[in-house]
Structures are given as structure tokens and as C-alpha cells.
Design an enzyme around this catalytic site. Structure first.
Site, mmCIF file in Angstrom:
data_model
loop_
_atom_site.group_PDB
_atom_site.id
_atom_site.type_symbol
_atom_site.label_atom_id
_atom_site.label_comp_id
_atom_site.label_asym_id
_atom_site.label_seq_id
_atom_site.Cartn_x
_atom_site.Cartn_y
_atom_site.Cartn_z
ATOM 1 N N ASP A 230 25.526 14.808 47.162
ATOM 2 C CA ASP A 230 26.860 14.616 46.591
ATOM 3 C C ASP A 230 27.760 14.033 47.671
ATOM 4 O O ASP A 230 27.803 14.544 48.798
ATOM 5 C CB ASP A 230 27.433 15.942 46.100
ATOM 6 C CG ASP A 230 26.726 16.461 44.859
ATOM 7 O OD1 ASP A 230 25.804 15.768 44.369
ATOM 8 O OD2 ASP A 230 27.078 17.553 44.386
ATOM 9 N N ASP B 139 27.738 18.050 30.743
ATOM 10 C CA ASP B 139 28.285 19.069 31.642
ATOM 11 C C ASP B 139 29.100 20.053 30.821
ATOM 12 O O ASP B 139 30.031 19.651 30.121
ATOM 13 C CB ASP B 139 29.178 18.421 32.700
ATOM 14 C CG ASP B 139 28.459 17.327 33.479
ATOM 15 O OD1 ASP B 139 27.241 17.478 33.700
ATOM 16 O OD2 ASP B 139 29.108 16.341 33.869
#
Length: 245
Positions: free
Chosen positions: A10, A131
Site C-alpha cells: 500500500d 469493500d
């Protein structure tokens, strides 16, 4: 049966970080050389990598492009990229630069025709991010929660040619609480689409349990903090994911 283990990188400000519950103010920095981290994962045996441009997810466009390019150049396997990819131009750009698959989240909710058209034109290369926070779809870097359930969003793309769904339980992400296997398998059953599990992987037991669910439609699992904190050995995870012990 086997599943794919995707080590995660990330990116925030060009650095390798992990967030807690998707909160940009709760970032832990794990390194300032994303390409070196990609090489380290490859040396441990990984042939797939999951990369997220966190700044891009909030900005709605690529922010850490230089770091992504360096990762693609350094990693010999397949790179899957998400974060701020919301136009056909950005999809095409990253695929042309060597990314194997792109992950689309916010645009899947706000512009489903874009996803359907891209999936039709680019078979096997479009992943839809589902998500969820408390079962409801979260978008725009998880900063907003919609009124749509995870299954409702996923079912918009049944038979559209989408390669996989990437399901993240936002409430577990980066917290090492264990993967929400029940919800992940439930999504795969409801949609009959391959699902990649993400969020909360705490150790090898999560990999074992997900591998046992491969026949239910589980394609793979993304893991980040457990690797960086030393709670999960990547070589062991890869072995178990392929049916070894």
C-alpha cells in the site's frame, strides 16, 4: 485445490504503509522503497502482488505513479493495482505499462457501465473491489458508506466478464483480527464469481481456512500487515495455499 496469496504493498506519499480500518491518519510506515519490497516478496516465492495507491483512492486519480512503475519494473510476476482508477484512460494506461489486472472500486458503484465495457474489452483483467463496512459498500477510499450491500454491488456484474471480486471487510483491515471467511464465502456463493479475500489476515490459520474454501469460489487472499509484522511467513503461506503443509 489451491488459492493465490497476494502480498500487499500500500502506497502513501511514495512509502510502503498499512492503514488501520482504511484510516489515512492511522498509517504505519514499513519502508520507503516500494520496489525493494516487491523484490523481497518475489524472492520469498510470490508470483502475484497486490498494490494500492492509497493517495489515489482519495484523490480519484493516480498519485503514486512513479512508485507503481518502479514496482512493476522490479517484480517479475503479476501485479494487480487499485486506487483511484475511475476512467477508461487510466485503466488502459496501467495495463499498457505492465500491470496485469486493475481493481475498480468507486467507479464500480458510480459508473458500472465503465466496468462492464472494460471487462468486455479486456477479458480477465478487471477486478471489482467490494469493500464493506458492516455489510454496506464503502467507497472513495472507504471514506463514504453507501446504501448498497456487498452482494447487491457484486451482482451488477454477474456475466459481465469481470475476472474476480475483491472483498474487503473494512472493519478488520489492518487490525489482525482474522479474515472474515464466512462473509467472503457467502459472497462467492451468492454471486458464483471468484472472490479474493482481504482484510484482517492474522496468520497462517487464515490461509489454511481460505484454502479449504477454494472449492466454494475463493480465488485468493491479500495479506499485508501480518507479513510486515512477522506474524505470517510468506513462504509458509504460499506453501499452504498450494495445498502443502
Amino acid at each position: 485445490m489451491s488459492i493465490i496469496v497476494f502480498p500487499a504493498i500500500d502506497l502513501k506519499g511514495g512509502k510502503v504503509v498499512r492503514l488501520a480500518e482504511g484510516d489515512m491518519d492511522r498509517a504505519t510506515i514499513y519502508g520507503d522503497d516500494p520496489a525493494a519490497q516487491a523484490k523481497a516478496f518475489a524472492e520469498a516465492g510470490a508470483d502475484h502482488l497486490h498494490v494500492v495507491d492509497l493517495d489515489g483512492a482519495f484523490a480519484g486519480e493516480s498519485v503514486n505513479g512513479e512508485a507503481v512503475r518502479a514496482i512493476v519494473a522490479a517484480f517479475p510476476g503479476r501485479v494487480q493495482l487499485g486506487g483511484g482508477i475511475r476512467t477508461r484512460a487510466s485503466i488502459d494506461k496501467w495495463l499498457e505499462l505492465g500491470v496485469a489486472r486493475v481493481v475498480i472500486g468507486t467507479a464500480a458503484l458510480e459508473d458500472p457501465d465503465l466496468v462492464r465495457e472494460a471487462a468486455r474489452d479486456l477479458p480477465g483483467r478487471i477486478v471489482v473491489a467490494v469493500d464493506a463496512r458492516d455489510g454496506m459498500v464503502a467507497t472513495r477510499g472507504w471514506a463514504e458508506v453507501s446504501e448498497l450491500t456487498a452482494a447487491d454491488l457484486a451482482n451488477r456484474f454477474v456475466d459481465a466478464g469481470v475476472a474476480s471480486l475483491l472483498f474487503t471487510d473494512v472493519g478488520r483491515d489492518g487490525l489482525l483480527k482474522g479474515c472474515n471467511i464466512r462473509a467472503t464465502v457467502d459472497l462467492a456463493r451468492k454471486t458464483r464469481m471468484p472472490v479474493i479475500a482481504s482484510g484482517g489476515v492474522a496468520g497462517l490459520v487464515d490461509i489454511v481456512d481460505l484454502a479449504r474454501s477454494a472449492s466454494e469460489g475463493i480465488e485468493g487472499v491479500i495479506t499485508g500487515r501480518a507479513l510486515y509484522d512477522g506474524r505470517l511467513d510468506l513462504a509458509a503461506a504460499l506453501r499452504v495455499a498450494k495445498g502443502g503443509k
